[in-house]
Design a protein around this motif. Structure first.
Motif, PDB file in Angstrom:
ATOM      1  N   CYS A  23       0.838  -1.199   0.000  1.00  0.00           N
ATOM      2  CA  CYS A  23       0.000   0.000   0.000  1.00  0.00           C
ATOM      3  C   CYS A  23       0.872   1.247   0.000  1.00  0.00           C
ATOM      4  N   MET A  24       0.407   2.276  -0.649  1.00  0.00           N
ATOM      5  CA  MET A  24       1.085   3.562  -0.581  1.00  0.00           C
ATOM      6  C   MET A  24       1.016   4.134   0.828  1.00  0.00           C
ATOM      7  N   VAL A  25       1.987   4.958   1.144  1.00  0.00           N
ATOM      8  CA  VAL A  25       1.924   5.719   2.384  1.00  0.00           C
ATOM      9  C   VAL A  25       1.153   6.990   2.052  1.00  0.00           C
ATOM     10  N   GLY A  26      -0.132   7.002   2.361  1.00  0.00           N
ATOM     11  CA  GLY A  26      -0.989   8.123   2.013  1.00  0.00           C
ATOM     12  C   GLY A  26      -1.896   8.506   3.162  1.00  0.00           C
ATOM     13  N   LYS A  27      -2.814   9.396   2.881  1.00  0.00           N
ATOM     14  CA  LYS A  27      -3.684   9.927   3.917  1.00  0.00           C
ATOM     15  C   LYS A  27      -4.714   8.923   4.394  1.00  0.00           C
ATOM     16  N   HIS A  28      -5.159   8.042   3.470  1.00  0.00           N
ATOM     17  CA  HIS A  28      -6.256   7.139   3.816  1.00  0.00           C
ATOM     18  C   HIS A  28      -5.934   5.654   3.631  1.00  0.00           C
ATOM     19  N   GLN A  29      -4.804   5.325   3.014  1.00  0.00           N
ATOM     20  CA  GLN A  29      -4.479   3.918   2.810  1.00  0.00           C
ATOM     21  C   GLN A  29      -4.036   3.238   4.104  1.00  0.00           C
ATOM     22  N   LYS A  30      -4.340   1.958   4.191  1.00  0.00           N
ATOM     23  CA  LYS A  30      -3.882   1.157   5.319  1.00  0.00           C
ATOM     24  C   LYS A  30      -2.386   0.886   5.178  1.00  0.00           C
ATOM     25  N   SER A  31      -1.772   0.442   6.251  1.00  0.00           N
ATOM     26  CA  SER A  31      -0.342   0.135   6.191  1.00  0.00           C
ATOM     27  C   SER A  31      -0.075  -1.145   5.411  1.00  0.00           C
ATOM     28  N   GLU A  32      -1.025  -2.070   5.445  1.00  0.00           N
ATOM     29  CA  GLU A  32      -0.901  -3.326   4.704  1.00  0.00           C
ATOM     30  C   GLU A  32      -2.258  -3.692   4.112  1.00  0.00           C
ATOM     31  N   PRO A  33      -2.255  -4.308   2.933  1.00  0.00           N
ATOM     32  CA  PRO A  33      -3.537  -4.708   2.341  1.00  0.00           C
ATOM     33  C   PRO A  33      -4.143  -5.902   3.060  1.00  0.00           C
ATOM     34  N   GLY A  34      -5.450  -6.019   2.981  1.00  0.00           N
ATOM     35  CA  GLY A  34      -6.144  -7.143   3.603  1.00  0.00           C
ATOM     36  C   GLY A  34      -7.606  -7.151   3.199  1.00  0.00           C
ATOM     37  N   ARG A  35      -8.308  -8.152   3.612  1.00  0.00           N
ATOM     38  CA  ARG A  35      -9.701  -8.319   3.235  1.00  0.00           C
ATOM     39  C   ARG A  35     -10.582  -7.239   3.868  1.00  0.00           C
ATOM     40  N   GLU A  36     -11.536  -6.711   3.085  1.00  0.00           N
ATOM     41  CA  GLU A  36     -12.495  -5.701   3.547  1.00  0.00           C
ATOM     42  C   GLU A  36     -13.858  -6.069   2.967  1.00  0.00           C
ATOM     43  N   ASP A  37     -14.636  -6.806   3.701  1.00  0.00           N
ATOM     44  CA  ASP A  37     -15.905  -7.328   3.183  1.00  0.00           C
ATOM     45  C   ASP A  37     -16.958  -6.260   2.932  1.00  0.00           C
ATOM     46  N   GLU A  38     -16.831  -5.094   3.561  1.00  0.00           N
ATOM     47  CA  GLU A  38     -17.885  -4.082   3.479  1.00  0.00           C
ATOM     48  C   GLU A  38     -17.551  -2.922   2.541  1.00  0.00           C
ATOM     49  N   LEU A  39     -16.650  -3.121   1.597  1.00  0.00           N
ATOM     50  CA  LEU A  39     -16.337  -2.032   0.673  1.00  0.00           C
ATOM     51  C   LEU A  39     -17.588  -1.634  -0.107  1.00  0.00           C
ATOM     52  N   HIS A  40     -17.699  -0.328  -0.374  1.00  0.00           N
ATOM     53  CA  HIS A  40     -18.927   0.232  -0.926  1.00  0.00           C
ATOM     54  C   HIS A  40     -18.916   0.247  -2.456  1.00  0.00           C
ATOM     55  N   ASN A  41     -20.006  -0.203  -3.044  1.00  0.00           N
ATOM     56  CA  ASN A  41     -20.348  -0.019  -4.450  1.00  0.00           C
ATOM     57  C   ASN A  41     -19.163  -0.248  -5.406  1.00  0.00           C
ATOM     58  N   GLN A  42     -18.669   0.798  -6.057  1.00  0.00           N
ATOM     59  CA  GLN A  42     -17.653   0.627  -7.097  1.00  0.00           C
ATOM     60  C   GLN A  42     -16.293   0.196  -6.554  1.00  0.00           C
ATOM     61  N   CYS A  43     -16.101   0.254  -5.259  1.00  0.00           N
ATOM     62  CA  CYS A  43     -14.833  -0.190  -4.668  1.00  0.00           C
ATOM     63  C   CYS A  43     -14.825  -1.682  -4.351  1.00  0.00           C
ATOM     64  N   THR A  44     -15.965  -2.354  -4.529  1.00  0.00           N
ATOM     65  CA  THR A  44     -16.062  -3.763  -4.127  1.00  0.00           C
ATOM     66  C   THR A  44     -15.108  -4.714  -4.851  1.00  0.00           C
ATOM     67  N   PRO A  45     -14.646  -4.421  -6.088  1.00  0.00           N
ATOM     68  CA  PRO A  45     -13.707  -5.354  -6.710  1.00  0.00           C
ATOM     69  C   PRO A  45     -12.428  -5.601  -5.916  1.00  0.00           C
ATOM     70  N   TRP A  46     -12.117  -4.719  -4.967  1.00  0.00           N
ATOM     71  CA  TRP A  46     -10.882  -4.861  -4.176  1.00  0.00           C
ATOM     72  C   TRP A  46     -11.138  -5.479  -2.803  1.00  0.00           C
ATOM     73  N   LYS A  47     -12.347  -5.950  -2.532  1.00  0.00           N
ATOM     74  CA  LYS A  47     -12.687  -6.381  -1.178  1.00  0.00           C
ATOM     75  C   LYS A  47     -11.846  -7.555  -0.680  1.00  0.00           C
ATOM     76  N   ASP A  48     -11.388  -8.423  -1.571  1.00  0.00           N
ATOM     77  CA  ASP A  48     -10.593  -9.572  -1.145  1.00  0.00           C
ATOM     78  C   ASP A  48      -9.203  -9.178  -0.656  1.00  0.00           C
TER      79      ASP A  48
END
Length: 243
Positions: A23-48
């Motif tokens: 993950c980028m070091v940014g304002k809203h990104q997490k420190s490490e990627p991981g599963r997010e089951d509740e991603l909203h609408n157009q962001c859902t392709p990245w939920k895994d």
């Protein structure tokens, strides 16, 4: 002189980097990627496997989002056809763990890293432009130059609201200029394994393969000593034998 060759090998190994699943070091990104089951609408392709949280994915869909206080409607209401591309672009930027080869360090009040020259598939750029060409904006670079005195972006003094196609005559202009070369327009097609897709369909994320390809290219480039350096080492070896 064997130690010179050994040092070159060690240096090359140390120069290689892990560009995958970060993950980028940014304002809203997490420190490490991981599963997010509740991603909203157009962001859902990245939920895994996501660099964004559910809350960030909700913000990506708002007109004047809390993410950056950026208002898509700075020249009147943006059409839904155009807006969906900017939402998808935001989801891609905030959520994707596959941007490693294009992450660059920056000194900014709101982020420490950015992406530069991410090669987008031609279809994604062309459709983005096609759906936005008749919408209105007042700038061709949306990263800088806004009037922020109201708390969100407003057109700077003297800037005129015009059709997108006047600020961005071609699809390449839109993709490359709007976020100051975060993206690079290509003639590469979806499924080629050489360009990134903003729009992901199906269970498989095709961008993983693309990231692996460019990560390998970058690491091969730094792992192989330049020809001039190799010649210099050989020269030193020959000179040492004559002494």
């Amino acid at each position: 002189m064997w130690w010179i060759l050994l040092c070159l090998s060690v240096a090359s190994i140390e120069c290689t980097k892990n560009y995958m699943n970060i993950c980028m070091v940014g304002k809203h990104q997490k420190s490490e990627p991981g599963r997010e089951d509740e991603l909203h609408n157009q962001c859902t392709p990245w939920k895994d496997n996501a660099c964004c949280t559910a809350n960030t994915s909700i913000g990506a869909h708002e007109d004047a989002s809390f993410l950056y206080n950026f208002d898509w409607n700075h020249c009147g209401t943006m059409s839904s056809a155009c807006r969906k591309h900017f939402i998808q672009d935001t989801c891609f930027y905030e959520c994707s763990p596959n941007l490693g080869p294009w992450i660059q360090k920056v000194s900014s009040s709101w982020r420490s890293e950015r992406i530069l020259d991410v090669p987008l598939c031609q279809e994604d750029c062309d459709q983005w432009w096609e759906d936005c060409k008749d919408d209105l904006t007042c700038k061709d670079n949306w990263h800088t130059g806004w009037n922020w005195t109201s708390g969100s972006n407003r057109c700077p003094s003297g800037a005129k609201c015009k059709r997108f196609r006047e600020y961005f005559p071609r699809s390449s202009d839109l993709c490359e200029k709007v976020w100051s070369n975060s993206y690079k327009y290509t003639t590469l097609k979806r499924g080629s394994g050489r360009c990134m897709q903003l729009w992901i369909e199906g269970a498989q994320n095709p961008n993983v393969q693309v990231t692996q390809y460019y990560a390998n290219l970058r690491n091969r480039a730094v792992a192989s000593p330049p020809a001039t350096l190799v010649l210099l080492v050989l020269l030193l070896v020959l000179l040492s034998r004559e002494v």
